[in-house]
Design a protein around this motif. Structure first.
Motif, PDB file in Angstrom:
ATOM      1  N   SER A   1       4.093  30.675 106.528  1.00 19.97           N
ATOM      2  CA  SER A   1       3.877  31.965 107.277  1.00 19.97           C
ATOM      3  C   SER A   1       4.894  32.737 107.588  1.00 19.97           C
ATOM      4  CB  SER A   1       3.712  30.987 108.984  1.00 19.97           C
ATOM      5  OG  SER A   1       5.480  31.033 108.849  1.00 19.97           O
ATOM      6  N   MET A   2       4.020  34.216 107.873  1.00 18.64           N
ATOM      7  CA  MET A   2       4.862  35.489 107.738  1.00 18.64           C
ATOM      8  C   MET A   2       4.592  36.074 108.372  1.00 18.64           C
ATOM      9  SD  MET A   2       5.202  35.956 104.202  1.00 18.64           S
ATOM     10  CE  MET A   2       5.153  34.767 103.173  1.00 18.64           C
ATOM     11  N   GLN A   3       5.759  35.994 109.184  1.00 10.89           N
ATOM     12  CA  GLN A   3       6.162  35.966 110.751  1.00 10.89           C
ATOM     13  C   GLN A   3       6.212  37.212 111.290  1.00 10.89           C
ATOM     14  OE1 GLN A   3      10.298  34.298 112.493  1.00 10.89           O
ATOM     15  NE2 GLN A   3      10.104  36.420 113.331  1.00 10.89           N
ATOM     16  N   ASP A   4       6.790  38.309 110.168  1.00  5.44           N
ATOM     17  CA  ASP A   4       5.931  39.734 110.907  1.00  5.44           C
ATOM     18  C   ASP A   4       5.497  40.589 110.228  1.00  5.44           C
ATOM     19  OD1 ASP A   4       8.287  39.763 112.973  1.00  5.44           O
ATOM     20  OD2 ASP A   4       9.577  40.477 111.348  1.00  5.44           O
ATOM     21  N   SER A   5       3.962  40.189 109.945  1.00  3.94           N
ATOM     22  CA  SER A   5       2.870  40.307 109.189  1.00  3.94           C
ATOM     23  C   SER A   5       1.248  39.951 109.659  1.00  3.94           C
ATOM     24  CB  SER A   5       3.069  40.639 107.628  1.00  3.94           C
ATOM     25  OG  SER A   5       2.988  39.247 106.883  1.00  3.94           O
ATOM     26  N   ASP A   6       2.167  38.460 110.289  1.00  6.82           N
ATOM     27  CA  ASP A   6       0.596  38.037 111.052  1.00  6.82           C
ATOM     28  C   ASP A   6      -0.607  37.498 109.803  1.00  6.82           C
ATOM     29  OD1 ASP A   6       1.989  38.414 113.273  1.00  6.82           O
ATOM     30  OD2 ASP A   6       1.103  40.380 113.681  1.00  6.82           O
ATOM     31  N   GLU A   7       0.284  36.554 109.154  1.00  5.21           N
ATOM     32  CA  GLU A   7       0.059  36.180 107.589  1.00  5.21           C
ATOM     33  C   GLU A   7       0.201  34.544 107.404  1.00  5.21           C
ATOM     34  OE1 GLU A   7      -1.162  39.691 104.764  1.00  5.21           O
ATOM     35  OE2 GLU A   7       0.252  39.702 105.339  1.00  5.21           O
ATOM     36  N   LEU A   8      -1.206  33.839 106.559  1.00  3.87           N
ATOM     37  CA  LEU A   8      -0.665  32.897 106.444  1.00  3.87           C
ATOM     38  C   LEU A   8      -0.755  33.066 104.770  1.00  3.87           C
ATOM     39  CD1 LEU A   8      -0.437  29.769 106.745  1.00  3.87           C
ATOM     40  CD2 LEU A   8      -2.542  29.355 106.980  1.00  3.87           C
ATOM     41  N   VAL A   9      -0.275  32.323 103.814  1.00  2.31           N
ATOM     42  CA  VAL A   9      -0.280  32.107 102.431  1.00  2.31           C
ATOM     43  C   VAL A   9      -0.082  31.066 101.911  1.00  2.31           C
ATOM     44  CG1 VAL A   9       0.256  34.854 102.416  1.00  2.31           C
ATOM     45  CG2 VAL A   9       2.235  32.984 101.911  1.00  2.31           C
ATOM     46  N   ALA A  10      -0.918  30.520 101.148  1.00  3.75           N
ATOM     47  CA  ALA A  10      -0.864  30.006  99.755  1.00  3.75           C
ATOM     48  C   ALA A  10      -0.173  29.960  98.301  1.00  3.75           C
ATOM     49  CB  ALA A  10      -2.493  29.025  99.870  1.00  3.75           C
ATOM     50  N   VAL A  11       0.330  29.348  97.759  1.00  2.91           N
ATOM     51  CA  VAL A  11       0.839  29.435  96.975  1.00  2.91           C
ATOM     52  C   VAL A  11       0.811  28.473  96.245  1.00  2.91           C
ATOM     53  CG1 VAL A  11       2.759  29.328  95.426  1.00  2.91           C
ATOM     54  CG2 VAL A  11       3.351  30.456  97.533  1.00  2.91           C
ATOM     55  N   ASP A  12      -0.253  28.765  94.345  1.00  2.00           N
ATOM     56  CA  ASP A  12      -0.061  27.831  93.436  1.00  2.00           C
ATOM     57  C   ASP A  12       1.348  27.023  92.831  1.00  2.00           C
ATOM     58  OD1 ASP A  12      -2.545  25.662  92.628  1.00  2.00           O
ATOM     59  OD2 ASP A  12      -1.867  26.896  90.967  1.00  2.00           O
TER      60      ASP A  12
ATOM     61  N   PRO B   1       1.834  24.481  90.340  1.00  2.00           N
ATOM     62  CA  PRO B   1       1.351  24.227  89.299  1.00  2.00           C
ATOM     63  C   PRO B   1       1.756  25.410  88.372  1.00  2.00           C
ATOM     64  CG  PRO B   1      -0.043  23.407  89.898  1.00  2.00           C
ATOM     65  CD  PRO B   1       0.452  24.165  91.367  1.00  2.00           C
ATOM     66  N   THR B   2       1.080  27.163  88.741  1.00  2.00           N
ATOM     67  CA  THR B   2       0.996  28.443  88.161  1.00  2.00           C
ATOM     68  C   THR B   2       1.542  29.257  88.477  1.00  2.00           C
ATOM     69  OG1 THR B   2      -0.714  29.121  89.653  1.00  2.00           O
ATOM     70  CG2 THR B   2      -1.466  27.817  87.396  1.00  2.00           C
ATOM     71  N   GLN B   3       2.583  29.002  90.045  1.00  2.66           N
ATOM     72  CA  GLN B   3       3.148  29.564  90.311  1.00  2.66           C
ATOM     73  C   GLN B   3       3.414  31.023  91.015  1.00  2.66           C
ATOM     74  OE1 GLN B   3       5.658  28.504  87.780  1.00  2.66           O
ATOM     75  NE2 GLN B   3       4.880  26.547  88.209  1.00  2.66           N
ATOM     76  N   THR B   4       1.391  31.060  91.356  1.00  5.44           N
ATOM     77  CA  THR B   4       0.553  32.337  91.322  1.00  5.44           C
ATOM     78  C   THR B   4       0.368  32.454  93.079  1.00  5.44           C
ATOM     79  OG1 THR B   4      -0.844  31.547  91.292  1.00  5.44           O
ATOM     80  CG2 THR B   4       0.433  32.934  89.684  1.00  5.44           C
ATOM     81  N   LEU B   5       0.243  33.474  94.020  1.00  2.00           N
ATOM     82  CA  LEU B   5      -0.510  33.643  95.447  1.00  2.00           C
ATOM     83  C   LEU B   5      -2.148  33.059  95.098  1.00  2.00           C
ATOM     84  CD1 LEU B   5       0.889  36.344  96.950  1.00  2.00           C
ATOM     85  CD2 LEU B   5       0.984  33.983  97.824  1.00  2.00           C
ATOM     86  N   LYS B   6      -2.608  32.158  95.938  1.00  6.19           N
ATOM     87  CA  LYS B   6      -3.578  31.883  95.752  1.00  6.19           C
ATOM     88  C   LYS B   6      -4.729  32.278  96.828  1.00  6.19           C
ATOM     89  CE  LYS B   6      -4.564  27.307  96.558  1.00  6.19           C
ATOM     90  NZ  LYS B   6      -5.470  26.129  96.304  1.00  6.19           N
ATOM     91  N   TRP B   7      -3.625  32.785  97.861  1.00  2.00           N
ATOM     92  CA  TRP B   7      -4.610  33.272  98.516  1.00  2.00           C
ATOM     93  C   TRP B   7      -4.078  33.700  99.876  1.00  2.00           C
ATOM     94  CZ3 TRP B   7      -3.942  30.948 103.212  1.00  2.00           C
ATOM     95  CH2 TRP B   7      -4.259  28.971 103.298  1.00  2.00           C
ATOM     96  N   ARG B   8      -4.529  34.902 101.319  1.00  2.00           N
ATOM     97  CA  ARG B   8      -3.471  35.183 102.081  1.00  2.00           C
ATOM     98  C   ARG B   8      -4.737  35.036 103.283  1.00  2.00           C
ATOM     99  NH1 ARG B   8       0.229  38.086 101.971  1.00  2.00           N
ATOM    100  NH2 ARG B   8       0.807  38.306 100.099  1.00  2.00           N
TER     101      ARG B   8
END
Length: 317
Positions: free
Chosen positions: A151-162, A164-171
């Motif tokens: 969770s991103m408290q002050d930008s009101d977001e939920l993000v997913a990190v992959d 195995p590849t250490q990359t952002l999947k989505w937000r």
């Protein structure tokens, strides 16, 4: 209603043999509580602003994350003795091991990053630092150890990190001030507590993009989750409403409510599921709630701004 020490002690003597740890965020220390006498027996100095804690995979060390101290304090969960301090860990706010025990994911709350550490059973090695949105708050990792949700408290977001590849999947944008994250056992749904709202958002995360399916009304300031230990329910603390809600994970509905004074924050649950241990953030106390009578039966004085709470004798997570 408050019960006497004599009434509380038989439960403790039967079910609880190891200390209860409470992190005093503004005192930079940990209260160690005797669960039979329900008294603080000592305080352990840590780095500045200890907020969250997590057990190592071998269950030999409790890791205290000192956010402003840029360090981790390792404590024996049975004897409450300090084992070592690991420095040079920038802004460790909230942390979680992956179920396969190969990754430690740390949310850098003030520095706006997500750190992915590899764990070899003893030491941590930074694999990747990912720049994030504003104020990463809480972490959940799926049962396959492939995806970390934050969770991103002050930008009101939920993000997913992959992982195995250490990359952002989505937000995805969320409601106001998202805090703790909790996933269902089948990895189908993700629950997100809205501290700036009055409930819990539910996301279907089975597709390429998350889909919000409903909001569960709980109470103002929904904040932290803790599994009830019965594989069906999870508790969420409502910091502003001064309550704890019990959510049925099959129906995805709130089914019970408990009083929790003083700004309830983090929780643990006794091994038999009978007691909820919750930090009363604004009252400098640990509150003990009987889940059968739905009453506060004990409060223990601790330090300033108590946050994380944990004991080895807990219900299954």
């Amino acid at each position: 209603m408050t019960v006497s020490l004599a009434a509380a002690a038989p439960w403790a003597a039967r079910a609880q043999t190891t200390p209860v740890f409470v992190l005093n965020s503004l005192d930079a220390n940990v209260s160690v509580i005797d669960p039979v006498a329900w008294k603080e027996i000592k305080r352990i100095p840590t780095g500045k602003e200890p907020h969250h804690l997590y057990l190592t995979p071998d269950e030999k060390s409790l890791i205290i994350a000192n956010a402003l101290g840029d360090s981790l304090t390792f404590i024996d969960p049975r004897t409450a003795e300090v084992q070592r301090t690991v420095r040079g860990i920038p802004d460790p706010y909230q942390l979680r091991f992956s179920p396969d025990m190969k990754w430690l994911v740390i949310a850098g709350n003030r520095l706006n990053h997500i750190d992915l550490y590899r764990w070899d059973g003893k030491d941590l090695t930074l694999a990747k630092r990912i720049a994030s949105s504003k104020t990463p708050s809480h972490v959940w990792i799926d049962s396959k150890s492939t995806t970390a949700y934050l969770s991103m408290q002050d930008s009101d977001e939920l993000v997913a990190v992959d992982l195995p590849t250490q990359t952002l999947k989505w937000r995805v944008k969320t409601g106001a001030t998202p805090a703790d994250v909790f996933g269902t056992a089948d990895d189908r749904h993700l629950l997100l507590a809205l501290t700036g709202g009055n409930g819990v958002e539910v996301y279907d995360v089975t597709g390429k993009e998350p889909r919000r399916t409903k909001i569960i009304a709980t109470g103002d300031g929904a904040h932290a989750f803790r599994a009830a230990g019965d594989k069906r329910h999870v508790y969420v603390s409502n910091r502003v409403a001064n309550t704890i809600s019990k959510i049925d994970l099959q129906a995805l509905e709130a089914v019970a409510s408990y009083p929790a004074p003083g700004g309830p924050d983090c929780m643990d649950v006794s091994a038999d599921g009978r007691l909820i241990l919750v930090t009363s953030r604004w009252a400098r106390k640990l509150s003990v709630i009987d889940t059968q009578t739905r009453q506060v039966i004990r409060q223990v004085k601790v330090g300033k701004s108590p946050h994380g709470v944990w004991t080895l004798d807990h219900a299954p997570r």
